[in-house]
Design an enzyme around this catalytic site. Structure first.
Site, PDB file in Angstrom:
ATOM      1  N   ARG A  49      37.323  19.094  46.450  1.00 52.96           N
ATOM      2  CA  ARG A  49      36.801  19.992  47.307  1.00 52.96           C
ATOM      3  C   ARG A  49      37.716  20.298  48.273  1.00 52.96           C
ATOM      4  O   ARG A  49      38.674  19.292  48.459  1.00 52.96           O
ATOM      5  CB  ARG A  49      35.457  19.827  48.004  1.00 52.96           C
ATOM      6  CG  ARG A  49      34.378  19.764  46.987  1.00 52.96           C
ATOM      7  CD  ARG A  49      32.965  19.957  47.863  1.00 52.96           C
ATOM      8  NE  ARG A  49      31.898  19.675  46.695  1.00 52.96           N
ATOM      9  CZ  ARG A  49      30.574  20.044  46.896  1.00 52.96           C
ATOM     10  NH1 ARG A  49      30.443  20.382  48.426  1.00 52.96           N
ATOM     11  NH2 ARG A  49      29.812  20.320  46.141  1.00 52.96           N
ATOM     12  N   ASN A  95      33.812  15.199  43.962  1.00 51.11           N
ATOM     13  CA  ASN A  95      33.787  16.018  45.254  1.00 51.11           C
ATOM     14  C   ASN A  95      34.960  15.855  45.984  1.00 51.11           C
ATOM     15  O   ASN A  95      35.352  16.742  47.101  1.00 51.11           O
ATOM     16  CB  ASN A  95      32.663  15.400  46.250  1.00 51.11           C
ATOM     17  CG  ASN A  95      31.378  15.997  45.517  1.00 51.11           C
ATOM     18  OD1 ASN A  95      30.188  15.440  45.940  1.00 51.11           O
ATOM     19  ND2 ASN A  95      31.300  17.058  45.113  1.00 51.11           N
ATOM     20  N   TRP A  96      35.896  14.655  45.647  1.00 52.56           N
ATOM     21  CA  TRP A  96      37.282  14.564  46.095  1.00 52.56           C
ATOM     22  C   TRP A  96      38.047  15.860  45.894  1.00 52.56           C
ATOM     23  O   TRP A  96      39.143  16.194  46.723  1.00 52.56           O
ATOM     24  CB  TRP A  96      37.891  13.214  45.719  1.00 52.56           C
ATOM     25  CG  TRP A  96      37.216  12.010  46.169  1.00 52.56           C
ATOM     26  CD1 TRP A  96      36.799  11.191  45.427  1.00 52.56           C
ATOM     27  CD2 TRP A  96      37.453  11.747  47.345  1.00 52.56           C
ATOM     28  NE1 TRP A  96      36.437  10.077  46.053  1.00 52.56           N
ATOM     29  CE2 TRP A  96      36.874  10.288  47.634  1.00 52.56           C
ATOM     30  CE3 TRP A  96      37.901  12.093  48.699  1.00 52.56           C
ATOM     31  CZ2 TRP A  96      36.907   9.631  48.495  1.00 52.56           C
ATOM     32  CZ3 TRP A  96      37.812  11.037  49.676  1.00 52.56           C
ATOM     33  CH2 TRP A  96      37.205  10.062  49.816  1.00 52.56           C
ATOM     34  N   ASN A 145      23.175  22.362  49.811  1.00 51.47           N
ATOM     35  CA  ASN A 145      23.828  22.527  51.322  1.00 51.47           C
ATOM     36  C   ASN A 145      24.526  23.721  51.574  1.00 51.47           C
ATOM     37  O   ASN A 145      24.214  24.519  52.284  1.00 51.47           O
ATOM     38  CB  ASN A 145      24.718  21.345  51.533  1.00 51.47           C
ATOM     39  CG  ASN A 145      23.624  19.873  51.984  1.00 51.47           C
ATOM     40  OD1 ASN A 145      22.515  20.033  51.471  1.00 51.47           O
ATOM     41  ND2 ASN A 145      24.526  18.853  52.164  1.00 51.47           N
ATOM     42  N   ASP A 151      21.550  18.370  46.325  1.00 52.68           N
ATOM     43  CA  ASP A 151      22.507  19.445  46.082  1.00 52.68           C
ATOM     44  C   ASP A 151      21.929  20.670  46.763  1.00 52.68           C
ATOM     45  O   ASP A 151      20.590  20.806  46.869  1.00 52.68           O
ATOM     46  CB  ASP A 151      22.554  19.746  44.748  1.00 52.68           C
ATOM     47  CG  ASP A 151      23.570  20.449  44.189  1.00 52.68           C
ATOM     48  OD1 ASP A 151      24.639  20.799  44.993  1.00 52.68           O
ATOM     49  OD2 ASP A 151      23.591  21.290  43.132  1.00 52.68           O
ATOM     50  N   ARG A 201      16.616  16.010  41.555  1.00 50.12           N
ATOM     51  CA  ARG A 201      17.815  17.001  41.860  1.00 50.12           C
ATOM     52  C   ARG A 201      17.337  18.299  42.620  1.00 50.12           C
ATOM     53  O   ARG A 201      16.537  19.033  42.064  1.00 50.12           O
ATOM     54  CB  ARG A 201      18.510  17.227  40.710  1.00 50.12           C
ATOM     55  CG  ARG A 201      19.798  18.199  41.027  1.00 50.12           C
ATOM     56  CD  ARG A 201      20.753  18.380  40.174  1.00 50.12           C
ATOM     57  NE  ARG A 201      21.962  19.050  40.520  1.00 50.12           N
ATOM     58  CZ  ARG A 201      23.020  18.727  40.229  1.00 50.12           C
ATOM     59  NH1 ARG A 201      23.481  18.000  39.250  1.00 50.12           N
ATOM     60  NH2 ARG A 201      24.362  19.476  40.766  1.00 50.12           N
TER      61      ARG A 201
HETATM   62  C1  IPE Z   1      26.315  16.378  42.952  1.00 47.77           C
HETATM   63  O1  IPE Z   1      26.648  17.913  43.585  1.00 47.77           O
HETATM   64  C2  IPE Z   1      26.895  15.580  43.824  1.00 47.77           C
HETATM   65  C3  IPE Z   1      26.211  15.314  45.072  1.00 47.77           C
HETATM   66  C4  IPE Z   1      25.007  15.636  45.643  1.00 47.77           C
HETATM   67  C5  IPE Z   1      26.813  14.310  45.817  1.00 47.77           C
HETATM   68  P1  IPE Z   1      27.689  18.821  43.146  1.00 47.77           P
HETATM   69  O2  IPE Z   1      27.284  19.960  43.917  1.00 47.77           O
HETATM   70  O3  IPE Z   1      28.890  18.283  43.504  1.00 47.77           O
HETATM   71  O4  IPE Z   1      27.430  18.970  41.585  1.00 47.77           O
HETATM   72  P2  IPE Z   1      28.089  20.110  40.631  1.00 47.77           P
HETATM   73  O5  IPE Z   1      29.507  19.657  40.666  1.00 47.77           O
HETATM   74  O6  IPE Z   1      27.894  21.477  40.955  1.00 47.77           O
HETATM   75  O7  IPE Z   1      27.489  19.666  39.417  1.00 47.77           O
HETATM   76  C1  IPE Z   2      25.579  19.035  48.079  1.00 48.11           C
HETATM   77  O1  IPE Z   2      25.642  20.441  48.574  1.00 48.11           O
HETATM   78  C2  IPE Z   2      26.309  17.858  49.057  1.00 48.11           C
HETATM   79  C3  IPE Z   2      27.537  17.422  48.453  1.00 48.11           C
HETATM   80  C4  IPE Z   2      27.749  17.454  47.229  1.00 48.11           C
HETATM   81  C5  IPE Z   2      28.465  16.741  49.185  1.00 48.11           C
HETATM   82  P1  IPE Z   2      26.900  21.194  47.887  1.00 48.11           P
HETATM   83  O2  IPE Z   2      27.706  21.331  49.138  1.00 48.11           O
HETATM   84  O3  IPE Z   2      27.087  20.966  46.764  1.00 48.11           O
HETATM   85  O4  IPE Z   2      25.964  22.526  48.252  1.00 48.11           O
HETATM   86  P2  IPE Z   2      26.151  24.071  46.839  1.00 48.11           P
HETATM   87  O5  IPE Z   2      25.831  23.146  45.607  1.00 48.11           O
HETATM   88  O6  IPE Z   2      27.523  24.525  47.151  1.00 48.11           O
HETATM   89  O7  IPE Z   2      25.000  24.858  47.620  1.00 48.11           O
HETATM   90 MG    MG Z   3      26.450  21.530  44.723  1.00 48.49          MG
END
Ligand code: IPE
Ligand code: IPE
Ligand code: MG
Length: 249
Positions: free
Chosen positions: A72, A69-70, A23, A21, A189
Site C-alpha cells: 500500500r 498490505n506492505w 475500513n 475488511d 470476513r
Molecule cells: C485483507 O484485507 C487483509 C486484512 C484485513 C488485514 P485486504 O483489503 O488487504 O484484502 P484484499 O487484498 O482486498 O483481498
Molecule cells: C481493512 O480495511 C484494513 C486493512 C487491510 C489494514 P481496508 O483498508 O482494506 O478497507 P477497504 O477494503 O479499502 O475498504
Molecule cells: Mg480491503
C-alpha cells in the site's frame, strides 16, 4: 431477550478468526480519508474483543495487516503502524484488567522496531491473562507462513533433529506461527468480499465461513453474536454423513 442469550454456551466456537475488511470504503462513503476508517476500525476492535470476552470465546484472531498490505502507499502503511502502536499502548492496561492475553502471528521482523517493541511490551504485560487470547495477525500471510515452515522443517531434517518419517499433520502444525492455537472454528470476513486473502489457509481447513457486507468500523457486539448464532446453526460433518453426526449426539 438480547442476542447474547440466544447463544448456546455449550456449543461455542473455541476460536473465531476475523478478516477485518472495509475500513477504506467506510471512510470513502463518508467523504473521509482512509486513515479515518482505520481509526474507527480500532474502536470496532475494542467492541469485538469485549463482546468475545463476554461470550467466553477462548481465541480471537484478527487479521490486522497482511504481507500484501506492505504494497500500500507508504503513508498508509506508516499510518497503520503508528495507529497500531498508539492503540496497543493506550489499551494495554485495560486488556490486562480484562484478562486478555495478547499474542501475534506473522513476520514480526518486517515490522518497524518501535512497533515490535510496543507489541513485545504488551505481550509481556498481558502474559498472565486467563480470559480471551487475542491473536493479532501482523505482516502475516499463509504462503509466507507455510514456506517458512517448510524451510525450517527441511533444516531440522538435515540437522537430524527431525526424522523425515515423523512429519505428520501435528508436527507440521508445530512449525507454523499458530503453534499451540486451536484451528479456527469460525472465520468471519466483513466488507463484502468473499475471499480468504492469504489468511490461515492451513488452519481454516474445516472452519465455517461467515461473510457479511458490513464494513469493519460498523461491526460490533451484536454483529459478532449474530455470526456465532449463524455458526451454531451449521452442521459440521468433517467428512462424515449427517446420520453419523446425529447418532453420535
Ligand atoms: C485483507 O484485507 C487483509 C486484512 C484485513 C488485514 P485486504 O483489503 O488487504 O484484502 P484484499 O487484498 O482486498 O483481498
Ligand atoms: C481493512 O480495511 C484494513 C486493512 C487491510 C489494514 P481496508 O483498508 O482494506 O478497507 P477497504 O477494503 O479499502 O475498504
Ligand atoms: Mg480491503
Amino acid at each position: 431477550m438480547s442476542l447474547i442469550d440466544k447463544i448456546d454456551k455449550n456449543r461455542l466456537p473455541a476460536h473465531i478468526a476475523i478478516i477485518m475488511d472495509g475500513n477504506g470504503r467506510w471512510a470513502k462513503a463518508r467523504g473521509l480519508e482512509r486513515g479515518e476508517g482505520h481509526r474507527e476500525g480500532v474502536n470496532a476492535i475494542k467492541r469485538v474483543v469485549e463482546a468475545a470476552s463476554k461470550a467466553s470465546i477462548q481465541y480471537l484472531t484478527l487479521y490486522a495487516f497482511s504481507t500484501e498490505n506492505w504494497s500500500r502507499p507508504t503513508e498508509e502503511v506508516k499510518g497503520l503502524m503508528d495507529l497500531m502502536v498508539y492503540a496497543i499502548s493506550r489499551e494495554t492496561a485495560d486488556l490486562k484488567r480484562n484478562g486478555v492475553r495478547i499474542r501475534t502471528i506473522g513476520d514480526m521482523n518486517r515490522l518497524p522496531g518501535y512497533a515490535r517493541t510496543a507489541l513485545e511490551e504488551c505481550i509481556r504485560e498481558t502474559a498472565e491473562g486467563t480470559g480471551v487470547t487475542l491473536v493479532l495477525a501482523l505482516s502475516y500471510s499463509s504462503k509466507w507462513e507455510l514456506t517458512t515452515a517448510a524451510g525450517r522443517i527441511a533444516a531440522d531434517v538435515v540437522k537430524g533433529v527431525l526424522p523425515e518419517g515423523d512429519i505428520d499433520e501435528e508436527t507440521f502444525a508445530g512449525y507454523l506461527t499458530t503453534r499451540g492455537i486451536p484451528d479456527p472454528d469460525l472465520l468471519i470476513r466483513t466488507g463484502g468480499e468473499q475471499r480468504i486473502s492469504n489468511f490461515l489457509l492451513w488452519q481454516c481447513a474445516y472452519a465455517e465461513f461467515y461473510f457479511t457486507d458490513t464494513f469493519w468500523p460498523d461491526f460490533g457486539e451484536d454483529a459478532l453474536y449474530e455470526a456465532i448464532i449463524g455458526y451454531q446453526g451449521r452442521e459440521r460433518r468433517f467428512g462424515k454423513t449427517s446420520e453419523q453426526i446425529e447418532s453420535a449426539q
